[in-house]
Scaffold this motif. Structure first.
Motif, PDB file in Angstrom:
ATOM      1  N   ILE A 190       0.554  -0.801   0.197  1.00 58.85           N
ATOM      2  CA  ILE A 190      -0.457  -0.095   0.124  1.00 58.85           C
ATOM      3  C   ILE A 190       0.616   1.458  -0.321  1.00 58.85           C
ATOM      4  O   ILE A 190       0.665   2.296  -0.252  1.00 58.85           O
ATOM      5  N   LYS A 191       2.097   1.666   0.824  1.00 54.59           N
ATOM      6  CA  LYS A 191       2.767   2.822   1.076  1.00 54.59           C
ATOM      7  C   LYS A 191       3.515   2.696  -0.223  1.00 54.59           C
ATOM      8  O   LYS A 191       3.752   3.894  -0.742  1.00 54.59           O
ATOM      9  N   ALA A 192       4.163   1.374  -1.622  1.00 50.60           N
ATOM     10  CA  ALA A 192       4.558   1.994  -2.623  1.00 50.60           C
ATOM     11  C   ALA A 192       4.061   2.509  -3.332  1.00 50.60           C
ATOM     12  O   ALA A 192       3.584   3.547  -4.286  1.00 50.60           O
ATOM     13  N   MET A 193       2.430   1.812  -3.389  1.00 51.15           N
ATOM     14  CA  MET A 193       1.453   2.310  -4.612  1.00 51.15           C
ATOM     15  C   MET A 193       1.560   4.149  -3.655  1.00 51.15           C
ATOM     16  O   MET A 193       0.994   4.734  -4.812  1.00 51.15           O
ATOM     17  N   ALA A 194       1.171   4.688  -2.541  1.00 50.84           N
ATOM     18  CA  ALA A 194       0.897   5.810  -2.284  1.00 50.84           C
ATOM     19  C   ALA A 194       1.944   6.481  -3.104  1.00 50.84           C
ATOM     20  O   ALA A 194       2.055   7.779  -3.448  1.00 50.84           O
ATOM     21  N   GLN A 195       3.478   6.182  -2.777  1.00 52.92           N
ATOM     22  CA  GLN A 195       3.966   6.783  -2.903  1.00 52.92           C
ATOM     23  C   GLN A 195       4.099   7.083  -4.144  1.00 52.92           C
ATOM     24  O   GLN A 195       4.908   8.176  -4.852  1.00 52.92           O
ATOM     25  N   LEU A 249      -0.832  11.704  -8.874  1.00 49.74           N
ATOM     26  CA  LEU A 249      -1.698  11.329  -8.775  1.00 49.74           C
ATOM     27  C   LEU A 249      -2.826  11.024  -8.174  1.00 49.74           C
ATOM     28  O   LEU A 249      -2.297  10.776  -6.745  1.00 49.74           O
ATOM     29  N   SER A 250      -4.239  11.279  -7.886  1.00 52.45           N
ATOM     30  CA  SER A 250      -5.165  10.744  -7.235  1.00 52.45           C
ATOM     31  C   SER A 250      -5.227   9.076  -7.455  1.00 52.45           C
ATOM     32  O   SER A 250      -5.242   8.529  -7.947  1.00 52.45           O
ATOM     33  N   PHE A 251      -4.618   8.890  -5.424  1.00 51.30           N
ATOM     34  CA  PHE A 251      -4.761   7.636  -5.337  1.00 51.30           C
ATOM     35  C   PHE A 251      -5.931   6.716  -4.423  1.00 51.30           C
ATOM     36  O   PHE A 251      -6.423   7.218  -3.611  1.00 51.30           O
ATOM     37  N   GLU A 252      -7.297   6.569  -5.465  1.00 53.30           N
ATOM     38  CA  GLU A 252      -8.266   5.988  -5.466  1.00 53.30           C
ATOM     39  C   GLU A 252      -7.982   4.387  -5.367  1.00 53.30           C
ATOM     40  O   GLU A 252      -9.211   3.653  -6.610  1.00 53.30           O
ATOM     41  N   PRO A 253      -7.585   3.714  -4.174  1.00 53.32           N
ATOM     42  CA  PRO A 253      -7.966   2.018  -5.002  1.00 53.32           C
ATOM     43  C   PRO A 253      -9.159   1.313  -4.190  1.00 53.32           C
ATOM     44  O   PRO A 253      -9.775   1.948  -3.995  1.00 53.32           O
ATOM     45  N   HIS A 254      -8.706   0.100  -5.427  1.00 54.32           N
ATOM     46  CA  HIS A 254      -9.984  -0.850  -5.619  1.00 54.32           C
ATOM     47  C   HIS A 254     -10.162  -1.865  -4.651  1.00 54.32           C
ATOM     48  O   HIS A 254      -8.929  -2.764  -4.141  1.00 54.32           O
ATOM     49  N   PHE A 255     -11.412  -1.268  -3.476  1.00 55.50           N
ATOM     50  CA  PHE A 255     -11.183  -2.736  -2.532  1.00 55.50           C
ATOM     51  C   PHE A 255     -12.131  -4.058  -2.309  1.00 55.50           C
ATOM     52  O   PHE A 255     -12.268  -4.129  -1.771  1.00 55.50           O
ATOM     53  N   LYS A 256     -12.459  -4.180  -4.186  1.00 56.03           N
ATOM     54  CA  LYS A 256     -12.961  -5.358  -4.074  1.00 56.03           C
ATOM     55  C   LYS A 256     -11.850  -6.725  -3.957  1.00 56.03           C
ATOM     56  O   LYS A 256     -12.300  -7.800  -3.548  1.00 56.03           O
ATOM     57  N   THR A 257     -11.046  -5.961  -4.131  1.00 57.04           N
ATOM     58  CA  THR A 257      -9.929  -7.203  -3.806  1.00 57.04           C
ATOM     59  C   THR A 257      -9.876  -7.673  -2.012  1.00 57.04           C
ATOM     60  O   THR A 257      -9.683  -9.283  -2.081  1.00 57.04           O
ATOM     61  N   HIS A 258      -9.719  -6.953  -1.414  1.00 54.56           N
ATOM     62  CA  HIS A 258     -10.226  -7.630   0.323  1.00 54.56           C
ATOM     63  C   HIS A 258     -11.273  -7.044   1.177  1.00 54.56           C
ATOM     64  O   HIS A 258     -11.713  -7.658   2.263  1.00 54.56           O
ATOM     65  N   GLN A 259     -12.188  -6.050   0.709  1.00 58.39           N
ATOM     66  CA  GLN A 259     -13.660  -6.085   0.697  1.00 58.39           C
ATOM     67  C   GLN A 259     -13.571  -6.066   2.852  1.00 58.39           C
ATOM     68  O   GLN A 259     -14.917  -6.573   2.865  1.00 58.39           O
ATOM     69  N   GLU A 282      -2.543   5.887   4.722  1.00 56.98           N
ATOM     70  CA  GLU A 282      -1.312   5.623   3.921  1.00 56.98           C
ATOM     71  C   GLU A 282      -2.347   7.021   3.623  1.00 56.98           C
ATOM     72  O   GLU A 282      -1.791   7.702   2.062  1.00 56.98           O
ATOM     73  N   GLY A 283      -3.804   7.935   4.073  1.00 57.85           N
ATOM     74  CA  GLY A 283      -4.042   8.738   3.365  1.00 57.85           C
ATOM     75  C   GLY A 283      -4.752   8.957   2.360  1.00 57.85           C
ATOM     76  O   GLY A 283      -4.933   9.784   1.953  1.00 57.85           O
ATOM     77  N   VAL A 284      -5.646   7.525   2.387  1.00 58.25           N
ATOM     78  CA  VAL A 284      -6.132   7.069   0.809  1.00 58.25           C
ATOM     79  C   VAL A 284      -7.622   7.863   1.913  1.00 58.25           C
ATOM     80  O   VAL A 284      -7.556   7.796   3.108  1.00 58.25           O
TER      81      VAL A 284
END
Lengths: 360, 360
Positions: free
Chosen positions: B20-25, B32-42, B53-55
C-alpha cells in the motif's frame, strides 16, 4: 417471482424434486441404499425434499457439513473425504451423536482414530481410475493391512468407497457406460477378493448414476449433483436441459451491438470461475429466460463467454435477442451447480421461498 | 500463529502495508489521486491500513460494496461497474450520504439517473482495448452525446474511466509497458479531444500501476489486487514472490508416494477455480510453508495441479518434500487473490488478528 435487483440463485423445486424421486426409484429398483451427497445443495430445506423420498443416510464432504446436517436431524452421515486428523475433536463430538462413517486409506490414520471414544464406521477409499484420493484398488496387500489394523481398533470396517470423478471427462452416455463397466468389474473383483469381510461397496458419481440403469455388485450410491444438474451434466449426456433446476438471475448492464455482446451483473463471485471447453470454445454458462412457472428457455446459441469478478460477458454467433435491453434480467444456467451454490449466500425457489445454506 | 484445523486465509500485514505504501508513494510522486479498488480485500480492517497512508477516496465493484464501505466511514466512493438501473433505490440512499461517482456508457442510463434527488458524479467508461465494458474510445460522437445528456441533468460529468483488464494477459513487464503506452496515448488523445470539459482521466489496473514508473496524462489510479498480489501478478512480472501477502493454509490429508502427489483439504470452494496456464501446464497455486514471522517459502517446483470442491491435488516434477506427512499443514499461494478472498468467510493476519469481510 421474487423481485430481482442483483445476481440471485434460483432453484426450480419441482424439477429438483423430480430428480430426487427418479434417483430414489432407480436405487430402489436396483436394491441399492441411496445415500445422496449433500455438498451440492448444502441446505437443510433441500435436505427435507430428500427425506420426503425416504432418504435417511446422507453423504457430505467436510466435518463442518456433517455438523450442520447433524444439527438438522440427520443421524446417519458419511464424510466422503479423507479423514483430516486435525479435526479429531469435532469428529469425536459428531461420533457421539450420529452414526458416522469415515474414509481412510492408511494405517496411521486408522490408529489415530482409535483415540476416539465413540465407535465409527470406516470405508477404505479406493482408487479405481480417477487418481485423486484413495488407495490404488490393486494394492491388495496394503488394503489387507488396513483392514487388519481396523480390526485391532474399536471401529468397524464397513467396506470400500470409490468416487469415479473421471466420469466428468465423459462426453457421451457411451463414454459413461464404458467407464462404469470398467469400474464395476474392478469393484466386483475387490468385493470377491475380500469376501471374508463381507465388504459394502459404495460408489456413485452423478454421471454414472444418471446413465446406468442396472447396477450389479454395488451396495450404495452417493450422487450429489443430480439434484440440480448443470451444463456439464448436459454435455456428458447425464441429463437434458429440462432436468436442470438451477439458474442465476443477472441484470443486463450494458449492450454492445457492434460486437454482438452484453455485459451482465454476474461474475465469478456468483457463478464461480468454472468453465467448460465446448465446440464453440470455452464457455461459462448458457443464457435464457425464466417464465412465470419457473421454466427456463435458453436463447438459441447464447452463452457466457467470460467472467471476471462481478462482470459477465454474453456472446452468440447469432444476433443476440433484440428484446433484451439494459435493465432487463437474464438467467444463467451454470457450468457446475455445486460451485455456483457455494458462491451464493442462499437461494430461492422459483416461487420465492428462501433456501438457506450452511454458513461458510 | 493461529491454530489451524481447516483451510484458513492468511494475510501478511507487513507485506500488504508495504504494498500500500509503495503504491501511495508512486501516486504521490506522479501527482496522481490514489483511489484504490477495495474489491480485492472487501474488508473494513484492511481499509484502515489504506487510511493510514492518507487514502480518502476509494473504488468498489458493486452497490453492496459501496454500502458496506460507506457504513465504515468512507465518504468518497466510485462504483467502477456499469450502473445497474435496478438498484436506483440503493444508489439514491448512498448518494444522499457520500460523494458518489458512477460509470455510465449510454444516454438512457444517464436519463434514468436523473430521477435521483441527490447529485452524483459520472465517469463515462471507455474501452481502449480490453473489450469488456465501456464505450469504444473512438466513438467520439457517441461520447459527445453522452456528455451533452449529462449536462442536461443535475449530475456532474467527471471525465473518463478505463480499466485495462487485458494487462492480465501480459507475461512480461515489456508487454505491460507496451500496453500502457498504447492505452495512455489513446487516453491522452481523448483528453485533448474533450478538453473543453476538462475531463478527469481515471485508470489503473494492478499490472500497469506496478510496472509503470512515470504516468502522464492520467489523473487518478484505481488498482486493487496489488494489496495482496498473487501468482498471476508474479507471472505478469508485476510483483516478486516476496510481495505476495496472501496464503491459504491447507491440511495434508493423503500422500501418494507412487505418483508423487499429495491431497490437501483445500479446494475450489476455498481457492476459487481460478487457474493459470504456465510452462508446466495449468496450475492452481504454489505450495510452501510459512515461518513464525509469517514469511512464505515456496517448496521448489511444487504446485497445485487441480482442485475439486474440497480436494486439492499437489504435484511436482521433483520428489515432494519428505518432511511433509498427513496431518501437516501446507500453505497455498493463490492464482487470483480477489477470487480467493471472495471464497473465504474471513481472513487472519499471520499474527492471528481477525480480518473481517463484507457479508455476501
Amino acid at each position: 417471482m421474487k423481485e430481482i435487483k442483483r445476481p440471485t440463485l434460483f432453484i426450480n423445486k419441482a424439477i429438483a424434486k423430480a430428480n430426487i424421486k427418479a434417483m430414489a426409484q432407480k436405487a430402489k429398483i436396483n436394491n441399492l441404499s441411496f445415500e445422496p451427497h449433500f455438498k451440492t445443495h448444502q441446505s437443510k430445506e433441500v435436505g427435507e425434499w430428500f427425506r420426503e423420498e425416504g432418504v435417511t443416510a446422507i453423504t457430505v464432504s467436510s466435518v463442518a457439513m456433517a455438523i450442520y446436517f447433524a444439527a438438522n436431524g440427520w443421524e446417519n452421515i458419511t464424510i466422503a473425504f479423507p479423514v483430516n486428523v486435525l479435526e479429531l475433536e469435532e469428529i469425536e463430538q459428531l461420533a457421539s451423536k450420529v452414526k458416522l462413517t469415515l474414509l481412510v486409506q492408511d494405517t496411521l490414520v486408522v490408529k489415530k482414530l482409535n483415540t476416539l471414544t465413540s465407535k465409527v464406521y470406516l470405508f477404505i477409499e479406493v482408487d479405481a481410475g480417477y487418481h485423486r484420493s484413495g488407495i490404488n484398488i490393486n494394492s491388495k496387500q496394503e488394503i489387507q493391512k488396513i483392514i487388519k489394523t481396523i480390526k485391532t481398533t474399536k471401529h468397524r470396517f464397513k467396506g470400500f468407497y470409490y468416487h469415479a470423478g473421471n466420469s466428468y471427462n465423459a462426453r457421451s452416455t457411451k463414454d459413461v457406460l464404458a467407464l462404469y463397466a470398467d469400474m464395476s468389474s474392478k469393484l466386483a473383483f475387490l468385493k470377491q477378493e475380500f469376501n471374508d469381510y463381507n465388504p459394502h461397496i459404495a460408489t456413485g458419481d452423478t454421471p454414472c448414476c444418471s446413465v446406468v440403469d442396472v447396477f450389479e455388485g454395488i451396495d450404495s450410491i452417493h450422487p450429489g449433483n443430480f439434484v440440480y444438474y448443470d451444463y456439464t451434466q448436459m454435455a456428458i449426456g447425464a441429463c437434458t436441459i429440462n432436468q436442470v433446476a438451477i439458474y442465476v438471475s443477472c441484470p443486463v448492464v450494458a449492450t454492445y451491438l457492434d460486437r454482438n455482446e452484453w455485459v451482465i451483473y454476474g461474475g465469478g463471485v456468483h457463478l464461480s470461475k468454472e468453465s467448460l471447453i465446448t465446440e464453440i470454445g470455452k464457455i461459462a454458462g448458457l443464457v435464457g429466460s425464466l417464465d412465470e412457472n419457473g421454466d427456463f428457455s435458453a436463447f438459441p446459441d447464447v452463452y457466457v463467454k467470460s467472467l471476471s469478478q462481478e462482470h459477465g460477458t454474453i456472446a452468440s454467433s447469432l444476433p443476440l435477442p433484440s428484446s433484451i435491453n439494459v435493465g432487463d434480467v437474464v438467467y444463467i444456467l451454470p457450468i457446475h451447480s455445486c460451485m455456483t451454490v457455494d458462491c451464493m449466500p442462499n437461494a430461492f425457489t422459483t416461487t420465492g421461498a428462501l433456501i438457506s445454506k450452511m454458513k461458510k
